[in-house]
Write a protein that holds these residues in place. Structure first.
Motif, PDB file in Angstrom:
ATOM      1  N   ALA A 102     -15.841  -3.259 -18.262  1.00  0.00           N
ATOM      2  CA  ALA A 102     -16.059  -4.559 -18.901  1.00  0.00           C
ATOM      3  C   ALA A 102     -14.712  -5.228 -19.143  1.00  0.00           C
ATOM      4  CB  ALA A 102     -16.807  -4.376 -20.219  1.00  0.00           C
ATOM      5  N   GLY A 103     -14.625  -6.525 -18.822  1.00  0.00           N
ATOM      6  CA  GLY A 103     -13.340  -7.210 -18.781  1.00  0.00           C
ATOM      7  C   GLY A 103     -12.965  -8.045 -19.979  1.00  0.00           C
ATOM      8  N   GLY A 104     -13.638  -7.875 -21.124  1.00  0.00           N
ATOM      9  CA  GLY A 104     -13.221  -8.558 -22.338  1.00  0.00           C
ATOM     10  C   GLY A 104     -13.206 -10.070 -22.211  1.00  0.00           C
ATOM     11  N   THR A 105     -12.103 -10.706 -22.678  1.00  0.00           N
ATOM     12  CA  THR A 105     -12.027 -12.167 -22.701  1.00  0.00           C
ATOM     13  C   THR A 105     -11.909 -12.786 -21.315  1.00  0.00           C
ATOM     14  OG1 THR A 105      -9.631 -12.064 -23.031  1.00  0.00           O
ATOM     15  CG2 THR A 105     -11.006 -12.234 -25.005  1.00  0.00           C
ATOM     16  N   SER A 106     -11.705 -11.982 -20.291  1.00  0.00           N
ATOM     17  CA  SER A 106     -11.688 -12.521 -18.923  1.00  0.00           C
ATOM     18  C   SER A 106     -13.063 -13.020 -18.510  1.00  0.00           C
ATOM     19  CB  SER A 106     -11.212 -11.458 -17.928  1.00  0.00           C
ATOM     20  OG  SER A 106     -12.208 -10.454 -17.747  1.00  0.00           O
ATOM     21  N   GLY A 107     -14.106 -12.533 -19.189  1.00  0.00           N
ATOM     22  CA  GLY A 107     -15.472 -12.895 -18.815  1.00  0.00           C
ATOM     23  C   GLY A 107     -15.938 -12.219 -17.544  1.00  0.00           C
ATOM     24  N   LYS A 108     -15.229 -11.166 -17.126  1.00  0.00           N
ATOM     25  CA  LYS A 108     -15.510 -10.539 -15.838  1.00  0.00           C
ATOM     26  C   LYS A 108     -15.906  -9.079 -15.981  1.00  0.00           C
ATOM     27  CE  LYS A 108     -12.380 -13.500 -13.170  1.00  0.00           C
ATOM     28  NZ  LYS A 108     -11.306 -13.546 -12.159  1.00  0.00           N
ATOM     29  N   ALA A 109     -16.442  -8.559 -14.887  1.00  0.00           N
ATOM     30  CA  ALA A 109     -16.673  -7.132 -14.719  1.00  0.00           C
ATOM     31  C   ALA A 109     -15.848  -6.671 -13.528  1.00  0.00           C
ATOM     32  CB  ALA A 109     -18.145  -6.853 -14.469  1.00  0.00           C
ATOM     33  N   TYR A 110     -15.288  -5.479 -13.644  1.00  0.00           N
ATOM     34  CA  TYR A 110     -14.452  -4.935 -12.577  1.00  0.00           C
ATOM     35  C   TYR A 110     -15.028  -3.601 -12.108  1.00  0.00           C
ATOM     36  CZ  TYR A 110     -11.174  -8.210 -14.752  1.00  0.00           C
ATOM     37  OH  TYR A 110     -10.595  -9.326 -15.285  1.00  0.00           O
ATOM     38  N   VAL A 111     -14.859  -3.346 -10.801  1.00  0.00           N
ATOM     39  CA  VAL A 111     -15.276  -2.067 -10.226  1.00  0.00           C
ATOM     40  C   VAL A 111     -14.094  -1.486  -9.459  1.00  0.00           C
ATOM     41  CG1 VAL A 111     -16.955  -0.857  -8.795  1.00  0.00           C
ATOM     42  CG2 VAL A 111     -17.625  -2.976  -9.973  1.00  0.00           C
ATOM     43  N   LYS A 162     -14.314  -4.587  -6.421  1.00  0.00           N
ATOM     44  CA  LYS A 162     -14.834  -5.946  -6.589  1.00  0.00           C
ATOM     45  C   LYS A 162     -14.642  -6.384  -8.029  1.00  0.00           C
ATOM     46  CE  LYS A 162     -18.376  -6.435  -2.996  1.00  0.00           C
ATOM     47  NZ  LYS A 162     -19.801  -6.762  -2.719  1.00  0.00           N
ATOM     48  N   GLU A 163     -14.678  -7.695  -8.230  1.00  0.00           N
ATOM     49  CA  GLU A 163     -14.738  -8.255  -9.570  1.00  0.00           C
ATOM     50  C   GLU A 163     -15.815  -9.327  -9.596  1.00  0.00           C
ATOM     51  OE1 GLU A 163     -11.626 -11.560 -10.494  1.00  0.00           O
ATOM     52  OE2 GLU A 163     -10.539  -9.946  -9.500  1.00  0.00           O
ATOM     53  N   TYR A 164     -16.428  -9.488 -10.756  1.00  0.00           N
ATOM     54  CA  TYR A 164     -17.543 -10.411 -10.893  1.00  0.00           C
ATOM     55  C   TYR A 164     -17.320 -11.307 -12.100  1.00  0.00           C
ATOM     56  CZ  TYR A 164     -19.965  -7.152  -7.770  1.00  0.00           C
ATOM     57  OH  TYR A 164     -20.323  -6.343  -6.704  1.00  0.00           O
ATOM     58  N   ASP A 165     -17.525 -12.599 -11.934  1.00  0.00           N
ATOM     59  CA  ASP A 165     -17.517 -13.540 -13.049  1.00  0.00           C
ATOM     60  C   ASP A 165     -18.885 -13.483 -13.719  1.00  0.00           C
ATOM     61  OD1 ASP A 165     -14.901 -14.861 -12.923  1.00  0.00           O
ATOM     62  OD2 ASP A 165     -15.583 -15.554 -10.965  1.00  0.00           O
ATOM     63  N   LEU A 166     -18.920 -13.037 -14.966  1.00  0.00           N
ATOM     64  CA  LEU A 166     -20.186 -12.928 -15.679  1.00  0.00           C
ATOM     65  C   LEU A 166     -20.449 -14.139 -16.550  1.00  0.00           C
ATOM     66  CD1 LEU A 166     -20.166  -9.135 -16.665  1.00  0.00           C
ATOM     67  CD2 LEU A 166     -21.073 -10.227 -14.606  1.00  0.00           C
ATOM     68  N   ALA A 167     -19.585 -14.371 -17.546  1.00  0.00           N
ATOM     69  CA  ALA A 167     -19.764 -15.512 -18.446  1.00  0.00           C
ATOM     70  C   ALA A 167     -18.562 -15.583 -19.373  1.00  0.00           C
ATOM     71  CB  ALA A 167     -21.044 -15.368 -19.261  1.00  0.00           C
ATOM     72  N   PRO A 168     -18.291 -16.755 -19.937  1.00  0.00           N
ATOM     73  CA  PRO A 168     -17.263 -16.837 -20.983  1.00  0.00           C
ATOM     74  C   PRO A 168     -17.672 -16.006 -22.191  1.00  0.00           C
ATOM     75  CG  PRO A 168     -17.866 -19.017 -20.161  1.00  0.00           C
ATOM     76  CD  PRO A 168     -18.886 -18.068 -19.622  1.00  0.00           C
ATOM     77  N   GLY A 169     -16.687 -15.600 -22.968  1.00  0.00           N
ATOM     78  CA  GLY A 169     -16.970 -14.833 -24.173  1.00  0.00           C
ATOM     79  C   GLY A 169     -16.146 -13.576 -24.221  1.00  0.00           C
ATOM     80  N   PHE A 170     -16.786 -12.424 -24.511  1.00  0.00           N
ATOM     81  CA  PHE A 170     -16.099 -11.143 -24.572  1.00  0.00           C
ATOM     82  C   PHE A 170     -17.017 -10.093 -23.959  1.00  0.00           C
ATOM     83  CE2 PHE A 170     -14.400  -7.245 -26.303  1.00  0.00           C
ATOM     84  CZ  PHE A 170     -13.032  -7.470 -26.341  1.00  0.00           C
ATOM     85  N   ILE A 171     -16.771  -9.756 -22.697  1.00  0.00           N
ATOM     86  CA  ILE A 171     -17.576  -8.759 -21.999  1.00  0.00           C
ATOM     87  C   ILE A 171     -17.140  -7.391 -22.518  1.00  0.00           C
ATOM     88  CG2 ILE A 171     -18.346  -7.898 -19.777  1.00  0.00           C
ATOM     89  CD1 ILE A 171     -19.020 -10.864 -20.417  1.00  0.00           C
TER      90      ILE A 171
END
Length: 313
Positions: free
Chosen positions: A104-113, A123-132
């Protein structure tokens, strides 16, 4: 079919991070014995931990996104993955069958693999703004939480480790009490785990000091009745047992769920003289490995570590 919603901007990142930077850290009691510490040498921050193959664990450097790898048998850990600049590493889970690590990528709003064999980003994925904040794995994919919004994000993953495309990521809007607006500066969803082979998700809600079940198909949430769980952070679920990390309380509560997942009772409270704002745990048989985040300390800490304590299962 899962209900999706339009991604929306979430402001106030500084207010969200206020929870990570409290001004006082209460001392934890010491009631466990035989526990010891594994130092993450060179780490300048820490937050997430995941069980790997055998007695291997992965731990994240929160503010750089780098990943450490260690072994609970030899008590050593070292930097394993140098993450690209600008990443964070919060909660994480390892898919040992396919040599993948989901972060989980925190304030980046992303997920990383990451590939734990080659140590390379996959890969990396843009999930949403906020804190993943955290991630759990089910038989058909990975679920991520957002502490700034009542949403969960699903990334499909095949049994052979084939990752879905960016367009395959689904956003699940959570309804009910768990979906209500947050107070300013508070975290909502935090830790996440799967029950019943992923048929039910269990999510920790920091502001509400509670656990909720969430239907992964509809987003309907139900509070799991029990005592308030102050400072609840990461969670680990096995069958009807939940280990709930309560960061600023410096403890891990071991909970027993009812058979229908509607209530819980506290079986034990695990503490250690070595706990210093633990945030997440991984389990290795009768041992828990908890990572110390040391949020809010002044002067800034010069060392971060993983603490091994009895799981009391």
């Amino acid at each position: 079919m899962r209900k999706t919603v339009r991604r929306r901007a979430v402001g106030g990142f500084i207010a969200l991070l206020a929870l990570l930077l409290p001004t006082a850290v209460p001392a934890g009691a010491s009631t466990s014995s035989g526990d010891h510490v594994i130092v993450l040498r060179g780490a300048g921050s820490a937050e997430g931990i995941a069980a790997g193959e055998g007695t291997t664990f992965y731990a994240g450097e929160l503010l750089t996104g780098d990943i450490f790898r260690g072994d609970i048998r030899d008590g050593k850990a070292k930097r394993f993955i140098d993450a690209p600049e600008g990443r964070m590493a919060v909660g994480m889970k390892a898919d040992t069958r396919n040599d993948l690590l989901f972060v989980a990528g925190g304030t980046s709003g992303k997920a990383y693999v990451y590939d734990t064999d080659t140590r390379k980003p996959v890969k990396e994925y843009d999930l949403a703004p906020g804190f993943i904040n955290d991630v759990t794995l089910t038989r058909d994919g990975a679920w991520f939480t957002n502490s700034a919004a009542p949403e969960l994000y699903f990334l499909p993953v095949s049994g052979r480790g084939e990752l879905g495309k960016a367009a395959d990521v689904e956003t699940l809007e959570v309804g009910g009490e768990a979906g209500r607006p947050l107070q300013p500066g508070q975290f909502g969803f935090n830790g996440i785990a799967a029950a019943g082979d992923g048929d039910v998700l269990i999510v920790a809600h920091t502001q509400n000091q509670a656990l909720y079940t969430v239907d992964p198909g509809t987003g309907k949430s139900k509070r799991i009745k029990g005592p308030d769980l102050k400072f609840i952070d990461g969670i680990l679920v096995k069958d009807r047992t939940v280990w709930a990390v309560q960061n600023m309380a410096n403890q891990v509560s071991r909970l027993k769920l009812s058979s229908d997942l509607t209530s819980f009772r506290v079986k034990d409270v695990i503490t250690s003289k070595h706990f210093n704002v633990p945030t997440t745990v991984a389990r290795f048989g009768d041992t828990l490995a908890a990572v110390n985040a040391k949020f809010g300390q002044q002067p800034p800490p010069t060392r971060y570590e993983v603490v091994l304590v009895p799981a009391w299962d």
